[in-house]
Scaffold this active site. Sequence first.
Site, PDB file in Angstrom:
ATOM      1  CG  HIS A  94      50.688  49.918  16.267  1.00 46.37           C
ATOM      2  ND1 HIS A  94      50.850  49.207  15.102  1.00 46.37           N
ATOM      3  CD2 HIS A  94      51.664  50.869  16.263  1.00 46.37           C
ATOM      4  CE1 HIS A  94      51.855  49.707  14.423  1.00 46.37           C
ATOM      5  NE2 HIS A  94      52.373  50.717  15.110  1.00 46.37           N
ATOM      6  CG  HIS A 116      53.935  58.844  15.022  1.00 50.06           C
ATOM      7  ND1 HIS A 116      53.362  57.944  14.157  1.00 50.06           N
ATOM      8  CD2 HIS A 116      55.246  58.877  14.717  1.00 50.06           C
ATOM      9  CE1 HIS A 116      54.281  57.441  13.358  1.00 50.06           C
ATOM     10  NE2 HIS A 116      55.437  58.003  13.664  1.00 50.06           N
ATOM     11  CG  ASP A 148      64.656  65.217  10.758  1.00 56.06           C
ATOM     12  OD1 ASP A 148      63.883  65.872  11.489  1.00 56.06           O
ATOM     13  OD2 ASP A 148      65.331  65.729   9.854  1.00 56.06           O
ATOM     14  CG  HIS A 207      54.877  60.809   9.932  1.00 59.38           C
ATOM     15  ND1 HIS A 207      55.715  61.191  10.955  1.00 59.38           N
ATOM     16  CD2 HIS A 207      55.071  59.482   9.782  1.00 59.38           C
ATOM     17  CE1 HIS A 207      56.389  60.147  11.393  1.00 59.38           C
ATOM     18  NE2 HIS A 207      56.008  59.090  10.693  1.00 59.38           N
TER      19      HIS A 207
END
Length: 385
Positions: free
Chosen positions: A263, A300, A306, A336
């Site tokens: 990934h 992560h 943000d 998240h």
Amino acid sequence: MPFYHRLGKIPHKRHTTFKKPDGGYYYEQLFGTIGFDGMSSLLYHNHRPTQVKEVLKSYDVSPKIAVDKNMLSLGIKGFDVKPKEDFLDSRTAVLVNNDCEIVLAAPKKSLREYFYKNADCDELLFVHEGSGTLRTLLGNIPFSYGDYLLIPRGMIYQIDFDTEANRLFIVESHRPMYTPKRYRNWFGQHLEHSPFCERDFRAPSELETHDKKGDFVVKVKKEGMIHEYVYASHPFDVVGWDGYNFPYAFSIHDFEPITGRVHQPPPVHQTFETDAFVVCSFVPRLYDYHPEAVPAPYNHSNIDSDEVLYYVDGDFMSRNNIERGMITLHPAGIPHGPHPGAMERSLGKKLTEELAVMVDTFKPLKVTEAAMQMLNKDYHKSWLE
């Protein structure tokens, strides 16, 4: 954009007399940024671009802040923004800080009754639904679904829509917006490993030149205010120009994804940057090809930024219950990752058809009152099993 472009007729040398065929002179204007140090273009007008007849009114359009210091992951149902007739009235700011405003819009009518100029910000318009023509004093650019339209600050423009069904995702940037510097050499040319090159960018191709006097309203945005100026000549009176500072279009469908055996991190999707935030494009692509690769992104922590994702189309493999036009905000300071079951569903998959735009800001975003009216109120609990 760091490449040279020209349209129309210009004199052989800059800052020299440029005579009209029937007598008189054209009027030169330097259109530049960062003082005299940034990118600029030289414009040649039929009339002086400085002729203000009056200022009709000024009014405040600053976003109303509901949450000044947000620490919740939020889901915003962007298609809850109701269509409105007027282009400026339709613009609804949902997330803001001192560097940028993230705005949703669903204008029904073309902008023809007045002209618009954002004197504070570069504007990046992403076309989710609709098509038409961006009309500017430096020329016109046709657009359609999936186009980014980058409009430099100070650019006077109008916009024509082909139908009343239009959806825009807009980023207003107080910082100049460029393509990522790691994809450019020291001359500004895009390198071979860049996910796009100069031929993918569409500069103005049709110069719309008017030679008219009268009353022409230009609505100017400055420091959260709209000022309605009346000019004595048509703003689109440029007979020619050249330089590096101009609007352009780039289609998200022309972004060539970078993939690997395992990934790849979000920076491989980067499309635009400032010194305060970045914009990334998630496009259909092959998944990772290591035999034991996990295609879904790993969990992560957003410690320094943000993360805002605008979901455009396709299958958003890392999320559950996501709809077109939704915005998710994952604030700095908390981790998240993929929703329950998303990692397992991704195993063995060969490709994704997702299409999304991401904005990562280096300063926290404030949540507007308008955004609070469109919330999926339990989104922050959506990782519970």
